[in-house]
Scaffold this motif. Structure first.
Motif, short mmCIF file in Angstrom:
data_model
loop_
_atom_site.label_atom_id
_atom_site.label_comp_id
_atom_site.label_asym_id
_atom_site.label_seq_id
_atom_site.Cartn_x
_atom_site.Cartn_y
_atom_site.Cartn_z
N ASN A 41 6.38 9.93 -12.98
CA ASN A 41 6.05 9.09 -11.83
C ASN A 41 4.90 9.72 -11.05
O ASN A 41 4.91 10.91 -10.76
N ARG A 42 3.91 8.89 -10.69
CA ARG A 42 2.69 9.39 -10.04
C ARG A 42 2.81 9.58 -8.54
O ARG A 42 1.99 10.24 -7.93
N LYS A 43 3.79 8.95 -7.90
CA LYS A 43 3.90 8.95 -6.43
C LYS A 43 2.59 8.46 -5.80
O LYS A 43 2.12 8.99 -4.80
N GLN A 44 2.00 7.44 -6.40
CA GLN A 44 0.75 6.85 -5.91
C GLN A 44 1.08 5.86 -4.79
O GLN A 44 1.88 4.96 -4.97
N VAL A 45 0.44 6.04 -3.64
CA VAL A 45 0.68 5.17 -2.49
C VAL A 45 -0.64 4.50 -2.12
O VAL A 45 -1.64 5.17 -1.85
N LEU A 46 -0.63 3.16 -2.12
CA LEU A 46 -1.84 2.37 -1.88
C LEU A 46 -1.61 1.35 -0.78
O LEU A 46 -0.47 1.03 -0.42
N LYS A 47 -2.71 0.80 -0.28
CA LYS A 47 -2.67 -0.30 0.69
C LYS A 47 -3.57 -1.40 0.16
O LYS A 47 -4.73 -1.15 -0.16
N ALA A 48 -3.03 -2.60 0.05
CA ALA A 48 -3.79 -3.75 -0.45
C ALA A 48 -4.36 -4.55 0.73
O ALA A 48 -3.65 -4.83 1.70
N LYS A 49 -5.63 -4.90 0.61
CA LYS A 49 -6.30 -5.76 1.60
C LYS A 49 -7.13 -6.78 0.86
O LYS A 49 -7.61 -6.52 -0.24
N ARG A 50 -7.28 -7.94 1.46
CA ARG A 50 -8.14 -8.96 0.88
C ARG A 50 -9.48 -8.90 1.60
O ARG A 50 -9.56 -9.07 2.80
N ILE A 51 -10.55 -8.65 0.84
CA ILE A 51 -11.90 -8.54 1.39
C ILE A 51 -12.79 -9.49 0.61
O ILE A 51 -12.89 -9.38 -0.62
N ASP A 52 -13.41 -10.40 1.32
CA ASP A 52 -14.28 -11.41 0.69
C ASP A 52 -13.57 -12.13 -0.45
O ASP A 52 -14.14 -12.37 -1.51
N GLY A 53 -12.29 -12.45 -0.25
CA GLY A 53 -11.52 -13.20 -1.22
C GLY A 53 -10.99 -12.39 -2.39
O GLY A 53 -10.32 -12.94 -3.26
N LYS A 54 -11.27 -11.09 -2.42
CA LYS A 54 -10.80 -10.24 -3.52
C LYS A 54 -9.83 -9.20 -2.99
O LYS A 54 -9.99 -8.70 -1.90
N VAL A 55 -8.84 -8.88 -3.80
CA VAL A 55 -7.87 -7.86 -3.41
C VAL A 55 -8.45 -6.48 -3.72
O VAL A 55 -8.94 -6.23 -4.81
N ARG A 56 -8.40 -5.63 -2.71
CA ARG A 56 -8.87 -4.25 -2.84
C ARG A 56 -7.71 -3.31 -2.54
O ARG A 56 -6.94 -3.55 -1.61
N TYR A 57 -7.62 -2.25 -3.31
CA TYR A 57 -6.58 -1.25 -3.13
C TYR A 57 -7.22 0.06 -2.70
O TYR A 57 -8.12 0.56 -3.36
N ASN A 58 -6.73 0.60 -1.61
CA ASN A 58 -7.20 1.89 -1.11
C ASN A 58 -6.02 2.85 -1.00
O ASN A 58 -4.87 2.40 -0.84
N VAL A 59 -6.30 4.12 -1.07
CA VAL A 59 -5.25 5.12 -0.89
C VAL A 59 -4.66 4.95 0.50
O VAL A 59 -5.38 4.84 1.50
N TYR A 60 -3.34 4.91 0.58
CA TYR A 60 -2.64 4.77 1.87
C TYR A 60 -2.67 6.10 2.59
O TYR A 60 -2.34 7.14 2.02
N ILE A 61 -3.09 6.07 3.85
CA ILE A 61 -3.13 7.29 4.66
C ILE A 61 -2.10 7.19 5.77
O ILE A 61 -1.97 6.23 6.42
#
Length: 81
Positions: free
Chosen positions: A61-81
């Motif tokens: 398990n990677r323990k990857q934590v992300l935050k999804a946002k919609r920007i210009d109609g596209k979903v973008r995933y950034n590292v959750y801080i």
């Protein structure tokens, strides 16, 4: 969604959770106390997520934590801080 999604029946390793106003609490509990592969704060705002994506694998398990946002109609995933 994507054919490589962990939700797909062949993998069955992911679930989306939506619990009204408790999503942020559940997200933080999972992040701080449980083993997971990927945890995503799905949309919403800085105080409350619209829903939570969480996945788990038997090993590595990677323990990857992300935050999804919609920007210009596209979903973008950034590292959750």
């Amino acid at each position: 969604g994507s054919s490589s999604s962990q939700h797909c029946a062949l993998r069955g390793a992911a679930a989306d959770i939506q619990m009204e106003e408790l999503n942020a609490d559940i997200f933080n509990y999972i992040k701080n106390k449980l083993t997971f592969d990927q945890l995503i704060w799905e949309f919403g705002n800085d105080e409350e997520t619209k829903w939570i994506h969480v996945s788990y694998k038997k090993e590595s398990n990677r323990k990857q934590v992300l935050k999804a946002k919609r920007i210009d109609g596209k979903v973008r995933y950034n590292v959750y801080i």
